[in-house]
Design a protein around this motif. Structure first.
Motif, PDB file in Angstrom:
ATOM      1  N   ARG A   1       0.831  -1.209   0.000  1.00  0.00           N
ATOM      2  CA  ARG A   1       0.000   0.000   0.000  1.00  0.00           C
ATOM      3  C   ARG A   1       0.866   1.259   0.000  1.00  0.00           C
ATOM      4  NH1 ARG A   1      -5.082   1.401   0.907  1.00  0.00           N
ATOM      5  NH2 ARG A   1      -5.672  -0.758   1.300  1.00  0.00           N
ATOM      6  N   THR A   2       1.871   1.286   0.853  1.00  0.00           N
ATOM      7  CA  THR A   2       2.744   2.456   0.924  1.00  0.00           C
ATOM      8  C   THR A   2       3.562   2.610  -0.352  1.00  0.00           C
ATOM      9  OG1 THR A   2       2.879   2.298   3.336  1.00  0.00           O
ATOM     10  CG2 THR A   2       4.600   3.558   2.229  1.00  0.00           C
ATOM     11  N   ALA A   3       4.036   1.491  -0.909  1.00  0.00           N
ATOM     12  CA  ALA A   3       4.816   1.549  -2.137  1.00  0.00           C
ATOM     13  C   ALA A   3       3.990   2.116  -3.289  1.00  0.00           C
ATOM     14  CB  ALA A   3       5.330   0.157  -2.507  1.00  0.00           C
ATOM     15  N   ILE A   4       2.754   1.691  -3.405  1.00  0.00           N
ATOM     16  CA  ILE A   4       1.886   2.203  -4.463  1.00  0.00           C
ATOM     17  C   ILE A   4       1.633   3.686  -4.258  1.00  0.00           C
ATOM     18  CG2 ILE A   4      -0.418   2.067  -5.497  1.00  0.00           C
ATOM     19  CD1 ILE A   4      -0.416  -0.922  -4.733  1.00  0.00           C
ATOM     20  N   ALA A   5       1.378   4.077  -3.016  1.00  0.00           N
ATOM     21  CA  ALA A   5       1.116   5.486  -2.718  1.00  0.00           C
ATOM     22  C   ALA A   5       2.305   6.358  -3.114  1.00  0.00           C
ATOM     23  CB  ALA A   5       0.793   5.659  -1.237  1.00  0.00           C
ATOM     24  N   VAL A   6       3.521   5.930  -2.781  1.00  0.00           N
ATOM     25  CA  VAL A   6       4.720   6.691  -3.129  1.00  0.00           C
ATOM     26  C   VAL A   6       4.880   6.775  -4.644  1.00  0.00           C
ATOM     27  CG1 VAL A   6       7.252   6.712  -3.039  1.00  0.00           C
ATOM     28  CG2 VAL A   6       5.935   6.200  -0.977  1.00  0.00           C
ATOM     29  N   ALA A   7       4.725   5.639  -5.329  1.00  0.00           N
ATOM     30  CA  ALA A   7       4.928   5.601  -6.774  1.00  0.00           C
ATOM     31  C   ALA A   7       3.923   6.479  -7.505  1.00  0.00           C
ATOM     32  CB  ALA A   7       4.827   4.158  -7.282  1.00  0.00           C
ATOM     33  N   VAL A   8       2.651   6.374  -7.139  1.00  0.00           N
ATOM     34  CA  VAL A   8       1.618   7.142  -7.829  1.00  0.00           C
ATOM     35  C   VAL A   8       1.752   8.630  -7.524  1.00  0.00           C
ATOM     36  CG1 VAL A   8      -0.869   7.532  -8.025  1.00  0.00           C
ATOM     37  CG2 VAL A   8       0.026   5.198  -7.932  1.00  0.00           C
ATOM     38  N   ALA A   9       1.990   8.967  -6.259  1.00  0.00           N
ATOM     39  CA  ALA A   9       2.149  10.372  -5.890  1.00  0.00           C
ATOM     40  C   ALA A   9       3.361  10.986  -6.574  1.00  0.00           C
ATOM     41  CB  ALA A   9       2.263  10.502  -4.381  1.00  0.00           C
ATOM     42  N   SER A  10       4.418  10.207  -6.750  1.00  0.00           N
ATOM     43  CA  SER A  10       5.606  10.688  -7.442  1.00  0.00           C
ATOM     44  C   SER A  10       5.321  10.912  -8.917  1.00  0.00           C
ATOM     45  CB  SER A  10       6.750   9.679  -7.282  1.00  0.00           C
ATOM     46  OG  SER A  10       7.873  10.054  -8.053  1.00  0.00           O
ATOM     47  N   ALA A  11       4.653   9.951  -9.563  1.00  0.00           N
ATOM     48  CA  ALA A  11       4.388  10.033 -11.002  1.00  0.00           C
ATOM     49  C   ALA A  11       3.483  11.196 -11.357  1.00  0.00           C
ATOM     50  CB  ALA A  11       3.768   8.723 -11.490  1.00  0.00           C
ATOM     51  N   THR A  12       2.590  11.562 -10.469  1.00  0.00           N
ATOM     52  CA  THR A  12       1.625  12.621 -10.765  1.00  0.00           C
ATOM     53  C   THR A  12       2.086  13.996 -10.298  1.00  0.00           C
ATOM     54  OG1 THR A  12       0.488  12.086  -8.695  1.00  0.00           O
ATOM     55  CG2 THR A  12      -0.376  11.095 -10.705  1.00  0.00           C
ATOM     56  N   GLY A  13       3.247  14.067  -9.664  1.00  0.00           N
ATOM     57  CA  GLY A  13       3.734  15.347  -9.176  1.00  0.00           C
ATOM     58  C   GLY A  13       3.145  15.749  -7.836  1.00  0.00           C
ATOM     59  N   ILE A  14       2.351  14.869  -7.235  1.00  0.00           N
ATOM     60  CA  ILE A  14       1.710  15.178  -5.960  1.00  0.00           C
ATOM     61  C   ILE A  14       2.737  15.260  -4.822  1.00  0.00           C
ATOM     62  CG2 ILE A  14       0.127  14.231  -4.208  1.00  0.00           C
ATOM     63  CD1 ILE A  14      -1.628  13.220  -6.493  1.00  0.00           C
ATOM     64  N   LEU A  15       3.847  14.518  -4.958  1.00  0.00           N
ATOM     65  CA  LEU A  15       4.846  14.496  -3.885  1.00  0.00           C
ATOM     66  C   LEU A  15       5.598  15.816  -3.744  1.00  0.00           C
ATOM     67  CD1 LEU A  15       6.751  11.084  -3.754  1.00  0.00           C
ATOM     68  CD2 LEU A  15       5.085  12.008  -2.149  1.00  0.00           C
ATOM     69  N   LYS A  16       5.750  16.554  -4.830  1.00  0.00           N
ATOM     70  CA  LYS A  16       6.588  17.764  -4.785  1.00  0.00           C
ATOM     71  C   LYS A  16       6.145  18.765  -3.726  1.00  0.00           C
ATOM     72  CE  LYS A  16       8.384  17.704  -9.507  1.00  0.00           C
ATOM     73  NZ  LYS A  16       8.437  18.403 -10.811  1.00  0.00           N
ATOM     74  N   PRO A  17       4.862  19.176  -3.722  1.00  0.00           N
ATOM     75  CA  PRO A  17       4.468  20.152  -2.697  1.00  0.00           C
ATOM     76  C   PRO A  17       4.388  19.554  -1.294  1.00  0.00           C
ATOM     77  CG  PRO A  17       2.562  19.499  -4.005  1.00  0.00           C
ATOM     78  CD  PRO A  17       3.768  18.910  -4.673  1.00  0.00           C
ATOM     79  N   VAL A  18       4.372  18.238  -1.202  1.00  0.00           N
ATOM     80  CA  VAL A  18       4.251  17.586   0.104  1.00  0.00           C
ATOM     81  C   VAL A  18       5.615  17.409   0.765  1.00  0.00           C
ATOM     82  CG1 VAL A  18       3.558  15.457   1.284  1.00  0.00           C
ATOM     83  CG2 VAL A  18       2.135  16.393  -0.545  1.00  0.00           C
ATOM     84  N   LEU A  19       6.592  16.903   0.012  1.00  0.00           N
ATOM     85  CA  LEU A  19       7.914  16.624   0.578  1.00  0.00           C
ATOM     86  C   LEU A  19       8.972  17.647   0.169  1.00  0.00           C
ATOM     87  CD1 LEU A  19       8.168  12.731   0.201  1.00  0.00           C
ATOM     88  CD2 LEU A  19       7.286  14.072   2.117  1.00  0.00           C
ATOM     89  N   GLY A  20       8.710  18.394  -0.893  1.00  0.00           N
ATOM     90  CA  GLY A  20       9.670  19.396  -1.352  1.00  0.00           C
ATOM     91  C   GLY A  20      10.675  18.825  -2.339  1.00  0.00           C
ATOM     92  N   LYS A  21      11.114  19.661  -3.263  1.00  0.00           N
ATOM     93  CA  LYS A  21      12.039  19.224  -4.304  1.00  0.00           C
ATOM     94  C   LYS A  21      13.386  18.748  -3.775  1.00  0.00           C
ATOM     95  CE  LYS A  21      10.115  22.028  -8.062  1.00  0.00           C
ATOM     96  NZ  LYS A  21      10.398  23.100  -9.055  1.00  0.00           N
ATOM     97  N   PRO A  22      13.980  19.411  -2.751  1.00  0.00           N
ATOM     98  CA  PRO A  22      15.293  18.953  -2.274  1.00  0.00           C
ATOM     99  C   PRO A  22      15.295  17.495  -1.814  1.00  0.00           C
ATOM    100  CG  PRO A  22      14.847  21.155  -1.457  1.00  0.00           C
ATOM    101  CD  PRO A  22      13.582  20.678  -2.098  1.00  0.00           C
TER     102      PRO A  22
END
Length: 226
Positions: free
Chosen positions: A167-188
């Motif tokens: 579940r966590t792996a899918i969440a990370v992969a999908v959020a990364s692919a869609t650009g959702i991770l950027k505002p959440v974790l930051g580009k650095p």
């Protein structure tokens, strides 16, 4: 072929709910990731696989992968059940890419997921016009705890080096692919842990297929609009 997930306790948030929550601005209730609909649709597919209702059949290459029904029993979740019926009723087996693109076009997808989170007390609903004319519904945060726990889980997965649950792996992969991770974790942090995110995706069959599907569907939509 990947085995369908077994029945398990209902998670605090379903994958598609997590994608919307991550994509929303906490205070304004606006969307911060333009490809969020692909995240929601990929989350729906992932949730059905994790619940053992759908199955990912691996092909000789990602374009040959197919999503099929594994168990037709409904989950008493209107949105998930609608998607399960779509898969069941499809005249031919379709790839994750096809389903991600198709499901992202479902009417009122953002509102349907948002309304569920409003009922649970996670978000609140605020109606206001945009451009002074168009009625719109915003979803500011009401209870910060669910998103805080979600972000902590995602951050630990990205910063750590251990094996993850699917579940966590899918969440990370999908959020990364869609650009959702950027505002959440930051580009650095994303730059620093780029190899870790790639490894998470590669080690999970469904995560890898869904990530590819999201990227291809988003690229196809961008090409069509250019």
């Amino acid at each position: 072929m990947m085995e369908a997930g077994r029945m398990r306790a209902r998670p605090e948030l379903r994958l598609h709910e997590e994608m919307l929550l991550l994509a929303l601005d906490d205070e304004k209730g606006t969307i911060k990731a333009s490809n969020f609909k692909y995240g929601i649709s990929a989350g729906l597919l992932g949730e059905l696989v994790l619940e053992g209702r759908a199955e990912l059949l691996r092909g000789s290459k990602p374009s040959k992968d197919r999503i099929v029904t594994a168990n037709p029993k409904l989950l008493s979740d209107p949105l998930l059940d609608e998607v399960l019926r779509k898969i069941q009723d499809s005249k031919k087996e379709r790839s994750p890419k096809d389903w991600v693109g198709s499901l992202s076009q479902m009417s009122g997808l953002r509102k349907r997921v948002g309304t569920v989170l409003v009922r649970r007390g996670v978000l609140r609903e605020r109606n206001a016009p945009i451009l002074l004319l168009i009625p719109w519904t915003f979803y500011p945060q009401l209870d910060p705890a669910p998103k805080r726990r979600l972000v902590e889980r995602i951050r630990e997965a990205v910063e750590g080096d251990g094996e993850l649950d699917e579940r966590t792996a899918i969440a990370v992969a999908v959020a990364s692919a869609t650009g959702i991770l950027k505002p959440v974790l930051g580009k650095p942090l994303l730059r620093e842990r780029k190899e870790r995110i790639a490894r998470i995706t590669e080690e999970q069959a469904l995560a890898a297929a869904v990530k590819k599907a999201v990227e291809e569907a988003a690229a196809a939509a961008a090409a069509a609009g250019s």
